[in-house]
Every structure is written in structure tokens, then in C-alpha cells.
Scaffold this motif. Structure first.
Motif, PDB file in Angstrom:
ATOM      1  N   ASP A  76     -12.990 -55.487 -22.966  1.00  0.00           N
ATOM      2  CA  ASP A  76     -13.695 -54.242 -22.691  1.00  0.00           C
ATOM      3  C   ASP A  76     -12.635 -53.149 -22.664  1.00  0.00           C
ATOM      4  O   ASP A  76     -11.711 -53.191 -21.849  1.00  0.00           O
ATOM      5  CB  ASP A  76     -14.418 -54.315 -21.340  1.00  0.00           C
ATOM      6  N   ILE A  77     -12.735 -52.194 -23.566  1.00  0.00           N
ATOM      7  CA  ILE A  77     -11.756 -51.123 -23.694  1.00  0.00           C
ATOM      8  C   ILE A  77     -12.426 -49.814 -23.303  1.00  0.00           C
ATOM      9  O   ILE A  77     -13.455 -49.445 -23.872  1.00  0.00           O
ATOM     10  CB  ILE A  77     -11.224 -51.012 -25.143  1.00  0.00           C
ATOM     11  N   GLN A  78     -11.837 -49.127 -22.329  1.00  0.00           N
ATOM     12  CA  GLN A  78     -12.377 -47.852 -21.870  1.00  0.00           C
ATOM     13  C   GLN A  78     -11.280 -46.806 -21.874  1.00  0.00           C
ATOM     14  O   GLN A  78     -10.138 -47.108 -21.529  1.00  0.00           O
ATOM     15  CB  GLN A  78     -12.932 -47.985 -20.446  1.00  0.00           C
ATOM     16  N   LYS A  79     -11.632 -45.607 -22.245  1.00  0.00           N
ATOM     17  CA  LYS A  79     -10.701 -44.479 -22.164  1.00  0.00           C
ATOM     18  C   LYS A  79     -10.530 -44.138 -20.692  1.00  0.00           C
ATOM     19  O   LYS A  79     -11.484 -44.084 -19.947  1.00  0.00           O
ATOM     20  CB  LYS A  79     -11.283 -43.287 -22.933  1.00  0.00           C
ATOM     21  N   SER A  80      -9.273 -43.994 -20.263  1.00  0.00           N
ATOM     22  CA  SER A  80      -9.017 -43.626 -18.872  1.00  0.00           C
ATOM     23  C   SER A  80      -8.088 -42.414 -18.852  1.00  0.00           C
ATOM     24  O   SER A  80      -7.699 -41.913 -19.893  1.00  0.00           O
ATOM     25  CB  SER A  80      -8.389 -44.801 -18.111  1.00  0.00           C
ATOM     26  N   ASP A  81      -7.733 -41.955 -17.679  1.00  0.00           N
ATOM     27  CA  ASP A  81      -6.865 -40.784 -17.553  1.00  0.00           C
ATOM     28  C   ASP A  81      -5.563 -40.985 -18.322  1.00  0.00           C
ATOM     29  O   ASP A  81      -4.722 -41.777 -17.933  1.00  0.00           O
ATOM     30  CB  ASP A  81      -6.550 -40.505 -16.081  1.00  0.00           C
ATOM     31  N   GLY A  82      -5.429 -40.284 -19.418  1.00  0.00           N
ATOM     32  CA  GLY A  82      -4.195 -40.310 -20.187  1.00  0.00           C
ATOM     33  C   GLY A  82      -3.906 -41.608 -20.921  1.00  0.00           C
ATOM     34  O   GLY A  82      -2.811 -41.816 -21.400  1.00  0.00           O
ATOM     35  N   GLY A  83      -4.880 -42.500 -21.039  1.00  0.00           N
ATOM     36  CA  GLY A  83      -4.607 -43.754 -21.739  1.00  0.00           C
ATOM     37  C   GLY A  83      -5.860 -44.598 -21.906  1.00  0.00           C
ATOM     38  O   GLY A  83      -6.958 -44.081 -22.049  1.00  0.00           O
ATOM     39  N   TRP A  84      -5.636 -45.891 -21.846  1.00  0.00           N
ATOM     40  CA  TRP A  84      -6.699 -46.856 -22.080  1.00  0.00           C
ATOM     41  C   TRP A  84      -6.701 -47.885 -20.963  1.00  0.00           C
ATOM     42  O   TRP A  84      -5.646 -48.262 -20.469  1.00  0.00           O
ATOM     43  CB  TRP A  84      -6.488 -47.555 -23.427  1.00  0.00           C
ATOM     44  N   ALA A  85      -7.878 -48.356 -20.602  1.00  0.00           N
ATOM     45  CA  ALA A  85      -8.017 -49.438 -19.625  1.00  0.00           C
ATOM     46  C   ALA A  85      -8.602 -50.633 -20.363  1.00  0.00           C
ATOM     47  O   ALA A  85      -9.650 -50.528 -21.001  1.00  0.00           O
ATOM     48  CB  ALA A  85      -8.928 -49.016 -18.485  1.00  0.00           C
ATOM     49  N   ALA A  86      -7.909 -51.764 -20.309  1.00  0.00           N
ATOM     50  CA  ALA A  86      -8.335 -52.968 -21.010  1.00  0.00           C
ATOM     51  C   ALA A  86      -8.634 -54.072 -19.999  1.00  0.00           C
ATOM     52  O   ALA A  86      -7.809 -54.373 -19.148  1.00  0.00           O
ATOM     53  CB  ALA A  86      -7.247 -53.423 -21.981  1.00  0.00           C
ATOM     54  N   THR A  87      -9.824 -54.645 -20.130  1.00  0.00           N
ATOM     55  CA  THR A  87     -10.230 -55.735 -19.247  1.00  0.00           C
ATOM     56  C   THR A  87     -10.687 -56.900 -20.112  1.00  0.00           C
ATOM     57  O   THR A  87     -11.587 -56.731 -20.949  1.00  0.00           O
ATOM     58  CB  THR A  87     -11.408 -55.293 -18.348  1.00  0.00           C
ATOM     59  N   PRO A  88     -10.071 -58.089 -19.925  1.00  0.00           N
ATOM     60  CA  PRO A  88     -10.529 -59.237 -20.715  1.00  0.00           C
ATOM     61  C   PRO A  88     -11.942 -59.632 -20.303  1.00  0.00           C
ATOM     62  O   PRO A  88     -12.293 -59.575 -19.125  1.00  0.00           O
ATOM     63  CB  PRO A  88      -9.520 -60.338 -20.381  1.00  0.00           C
ATOM     64  N   LEU A  89     -12.752 -59.990 -21.280  1.00  0.00           N
ATOM     65  CA  LEU A  89     -14.112 -60.442 -21.004  1.00  0.00           C
ATOM     66  C   LEU A  89     -14.108 -61.951 -20.880  1.00  0.00           C
ATOM     67  O   LEU A  89     -13.472 -62.648 -21.670  1.00  0.00           O
ATOM     68  CB  LEU A  89     -15.057 -60.011 -22.131  1.00  0.00           C
ATOM     69  N   LYS A  90     -14.810 -62.438 -19.891  1.00  0.00           N
ATOM     70  CA  LYS A  90     -14.901 -63.886 -19.698  1.00  0.00           C
ATOM     71  C   LYS A  90     -15.830 -64.465 -20.750  1.00  0.00           C
ATOM     72  O   LYS A  90     -16.856 -63.880 -21.087  1.00  0.00           O
ATOM     73  CB  LYS A  90     -15.421 -64.202 -18.304  1.00  0.00           C
ATOM     74  N   LYS A  91     -15.461 -65.641 -21.228  1.00  0.00           N
ATOM     75  CA  LYS A  91     -16.296 -66.330 -22.192  1.00  0.00           C
ATOM     76  C   LYS A  91     -17.438 -67.007 -21.449  1.00  0.00           C
ATOM     77  O   LYS A  91     -17.259 -67.507 -20.342  1.00  0.00           O
ATOM     78  CB  LYS A  91     -15.484 -67.387 -22.938  1.00  0.00           C
ATOM     79  N   THR A  92     -18.588 -67.035 -22.074  1.00  0.00           N
ATOM     80  CA  THR A  92     -19.697 -67.753 -21.473  1.00  0.00           C
ATOM     81  C   THR A  92     -19.462 -69.250 -21.643  1.00  0.00           C
ATOM     82  O   THR A  92     -18.705 -69.692 -22.525  1.00  0.00           O
ATOM     83  CB  THR A  92     -21.040 -67.379 -22.136  1.00  0.00           C
ATOM     84  N   LYS A  93     -20.092 -70.030 -20.830  1.00  0.00           N
ATOM     85  CA  LYS A  93     -19.967 -71.494 -20.906  1.00  0.00           C
ATOM     86  C   LYS A  93     -20.380 -71.979 -22.298  1.00  0.00           C
ATOM     87  O   LYS A  93     -19.750 -72.849 -22.879  1.00  0.00           O
ATOM     88  CB  LYS A  93     -20.839 -72.133 -19.820  1.00  0.00           C
TER      89      LYS A  93
END
Length: 137
Positions: A76-93
Motif C-alpha cells: 500500500d503506497i500513500q503520498k505523505s508529507d514530503g515523501g511516500w509511506a509504504a506498508t506491506p500488505l498481508k497475503k490472504t491464506k
């Protein structure tokens, strides 16, 4: 700079950051770079959120790139203050089970098959049936 040159610069950034190009697609339209697919390291591995943020910062700083549109299956990639915020997505079972089955059946490996002799389709089908019977016994 035209869209082809921007695409080349995006590819250079992806390669420099060891992105597996077989899993991700990219394209430039106007001043927007589109990225979609799965973001994985080449040849294997995962990125850290910091690595992903640095990659997107590098791409967004390319000349004439004003916007990134990102649709990744595993981040999950989101624009944040002055950069980017990246969060790994969990895989479903279900996804993990499918990946494990594919890997166990050799689906995730490249193989070279050498055919020694030409056979008819009926011979091949008979051989498959024979192997299935042997496995079930």
C-alpha cells in the motif's frame, strides 16, 4: 523529454533498485507514471518499507514526472508529507496456499525440458494415466 524517455528512466530506477521486472509493469502518460503488479526484489526477496519509499522518491524526482499512480498487489503506497509511506500488505491464506501449491508442483521454477523422441498424443496420455495410477497406489 517524451514518454519513452521517461519510461526508460523509470526502468533504470527499477533496475538500480533490484526490482523484479517480470512482476511489475509501468507506463508514462503525460506527466503521470503508472506502476502496477507485484513489487519484489530480483532474483528473490522482499523490500523493506524504507527501500520502497526511496524507490518512489527516486521515480517521483525524475524530470517531468508530476504524479505517480501506484496499484501494487503487495504494497500500500500513500503520498505523505514530503515523501511516500509504504506498508506491506498481508497475503490472504488463500493466496499463500495457492503459492505453496505452485511452488511444490514446480510452478515457480524455470525448467528446461529436452524431448528425446517424438511421441503421439495417445502415448503421452497413456503415460500420464500410468503415472497417476502409480502415485495413487
Amino acid at each position: 523529454m517524451n514518454r519513452y524517455e521517461i519510461n526508460q528512466k523509470v526502468k533504470t530506477s527499477l533496475v538500480r533498485n533490484a526490482v523484479d521486472l517480470t512482476q511489475i509493469s509501468y507506463s508514462c502518460s503525460g506527466s503521470t507514471v503508472h506502476l502496477w503488479g507485484i513489487l519484489k526484489k530480483d532474483p528473490e526477496g522482499d523490500f523493506t518499507p524504507n527501500n520502497v519509499e526511496l524507490l518512489f522518491r527516486e521515480i517521483s524526482r525524475l524530470p517531468q514526472v508530476r504524479r505517480l499512480q501506484v496499484d501494487l498487489e503487495n504494497w500500500d503506497i500513500q503520498k505523505s508529507d514530503g515523501g511516500w509511506a509504504a506498508t506491506p500488505l498481508k497475503k490472504t491464506k488463500q493466496e499463500e496456499d495457492a503459492r505453496a501449491r505452485a511452488k511444490g508442483s514446480g510452478g515457480g521454477e524455470d525448467k528446461t525440458l529436452v524431448v528425446d523422441k517424438q511421441e503421439g498424443i495417445s502415448e503421452v496420455l497413456d503415460d500420464i494415466k500410468k503415472r497417476i495410477k502409480e502415485k495413487s497406489s
